[in-house]
Write an enzyme that holds these catalytic residues in place. Sequence first.
Site, PDB file in Angstrom:
ATOM      1  CB  SER A  74      85.785  49.462  38.156  1.00 21.01           C
ATOM      2  OG  SER A  74      84.785  49.220  37.178  1.00 21.01           O
ATOM      3  CG  ASN A 118      90.273  56.246  27.974  1.00 17.85           C
ATOM      4  OD1 ASN A 118      89.951  57.102  27.160  1.00 17.85           O
ATOM      5  ND2 ASN A 118      90.058  54.948  27.786  1.00 17.85           N
ATOM      6  CE  LYS A 148      86.793  54.157  28.936  1.00 18.68           C
ATOM      7  NZ  LYS A 148      86.138  52.936  29.416  1.00 18.68           N
ATOM      8  CD  GLU A 157      92.116  49.776  30.677  1.00 24.60           C
ATOM      9  OE1 GLU A 157      91.883  50.653  31.502  1.00 24.60           O
ATOM     10  OE2 GLU A 157      91.740  49.826  29.497  1.00 24.60           O
ATOM     11  CD  GLU A 166      85.654  51.376  26.212  1.00 27.20           C
ATOM     12  OE1 GLU A 166      85.946  52.510  25.805  1.00 27.20           O
ATOM     13  OE2 GLU A 166      85.352  51.139  27.403  1.00 27.20           O
ATOM     14  CG  HIS A 199      90.568  51.177  25.616  1.00 22.03           C
ATOM     15  ND1 HIS A 199      89.303  50.636  25.624  1.00 22.03           N
ATOM     16  CD2 HIS A 199      90.786  51.655  26.862  1.00 22.03           C
ATOM     17  CE1 HIS A 199      88.777  50.798  26.830  1.00 22.03           C
ATOM     18  NE2 HIS A 199      89.653  51.409  27.604  1.00 22.03           N
ATOM     19  N   GLY A 215      84.181  49.960  33.468  1.00 25.47           N
ATOM     20  CA  GLY A 215      82.881  50.634  33.547  1.00 25.47           C
ATOM     21  C   GLY A 215      81.814  49.860  34.291  1.00 25.47           C
TER      22      GLY A 215
HETATM   23  P1  PGA Z   1      86.724  52.682  33.841  1.00 27.25           P
HETATM   24  O1  PGA Z   1      87.458  52.573  32.420  1.00 27.25           O
HETATM   25  O2  PGA Z   1      87.713  53.268  34.806  1.00 27.25           O
HETATM   26  O3  PGA Z   1      85.546  53.587  33.583  1.00 27.25           O
HETATM   27  O4  PGA Z   1      86.328  51.300  34.237  1.00 27.25           O
HETATM   28  C1  PGA Z   1      88.812  52.219  32.349  1.00 27.25           C
HETATM   29  C2  PGA Z   1      89.273  52.218  30.909  1.00 27.25           C
HETATM   30  O5  PGA Z   1      88.526  51.781  30.029  1.00 27.25           O
HETATM   31  O6  PGA Z   1      90.411  52.646  30.628  1.00 27.25           O
END
Ligand code: PGA
Length: 245
Positions: free
Chosen positions: A205, A9, A11, A160, A92, A90, A166
Site C-alpha cells: 500500500s 510490480n 502483477k 511486505e 501472492e 512474492h 492491496g
Molecule cells: P500494493 O502491492 O502496493 O498494491 O499493496 C504491493 C506488492 O504486492 O508488491
Amino acid sequence: MRRKLVAGNWKMHGLKADLGEVRAIAAAVPGSVDAALCLPFTLIASAVEAAGALQIGAQDVHEAEKGAHTGCVSAAMLVDAGAGLTIVGHSERRADQHETDNQVKAKGEAAHKAGLRVILCVGETLEERDAGRAEQVVTAQVAASLPEAASAEWLALAYEPVWAIGTGRTPTEADVAAMHGAIRAKLRELVGGEAERLRILYGGSVNGANAASLLGCADVDGALVGGASLTAEKFVPIIEAAAKL
Ligand code: PGA
C-alpha cells in the site's frame, strides 16, 4: 550509503496498450535513484525497448534451467527477453502457488546464475502479527530463502506484510523500522558485513502520499509498489519522493 530502489510490480495487469505508461515512467526516472518495473512476461520484450534508465524485470522465474515444466519461464528466457531483474517469493505466489522457502531460494539462485538481479520478498500474515510472531516469521523466511552468496550487487530484499498488500493499510513507521532492523540484524548473522550494503525495500500500500514517510524510516532502502505503479501519474511521485531522501 545505500542508493534507493523503487520497483513497481504490475502483477496480472498490463497490455500492449499500457506501454505508454512505461514510456512515461521511464522518461521521469531521475539519475539519483534506481527504478524498476516488474511486468507480466508478455510485456517484457516490448517494454525493454521503451525503458531507458528504467529497469525492466519479471515477477517470477522457474528454478530449473530448462525442461518439462509446461507454462513456466526460465531465467535464461528472461535474459533473452531483455529483463534485468526478477521478483522471487512474492506472498501472492507463496500463497497461490504454494511456493516454499526452499523453492524461493532456488529461484533466486537460478536467476543470479543467469545474470539477473533479484528482489526477494518476505512478510507475515495478519494472524502471525496478531500472535506476536511477525519478526520470528519474517527472519525465518529470510534465513531459509536467502540465496547462497547473497550480495548487494544483485540482490535486494522486500519486506511486505501480507495484510498491507492491496488493502490501503500500512504498518506504523515504528513497526516498519523495527522489522527492517530485525531483517538487517538477521542478515548480519547470515552474510556479515554485506548486510550493510543489501537494500531492504518496504512494500504494501505504498502511494504518493505515504512514500516519503515510509521511505524515510530507518533501514528502508526503497519501495516495492503494486497498485500505485500502474500509471505514471501515481508511480512517478513515489520515485520522486525517494529521490529527495
Ligand atoms: P500494493 O502491492 O502496493 O498494491 O499493496 C504491493 C506488492 O504486492 O508488491
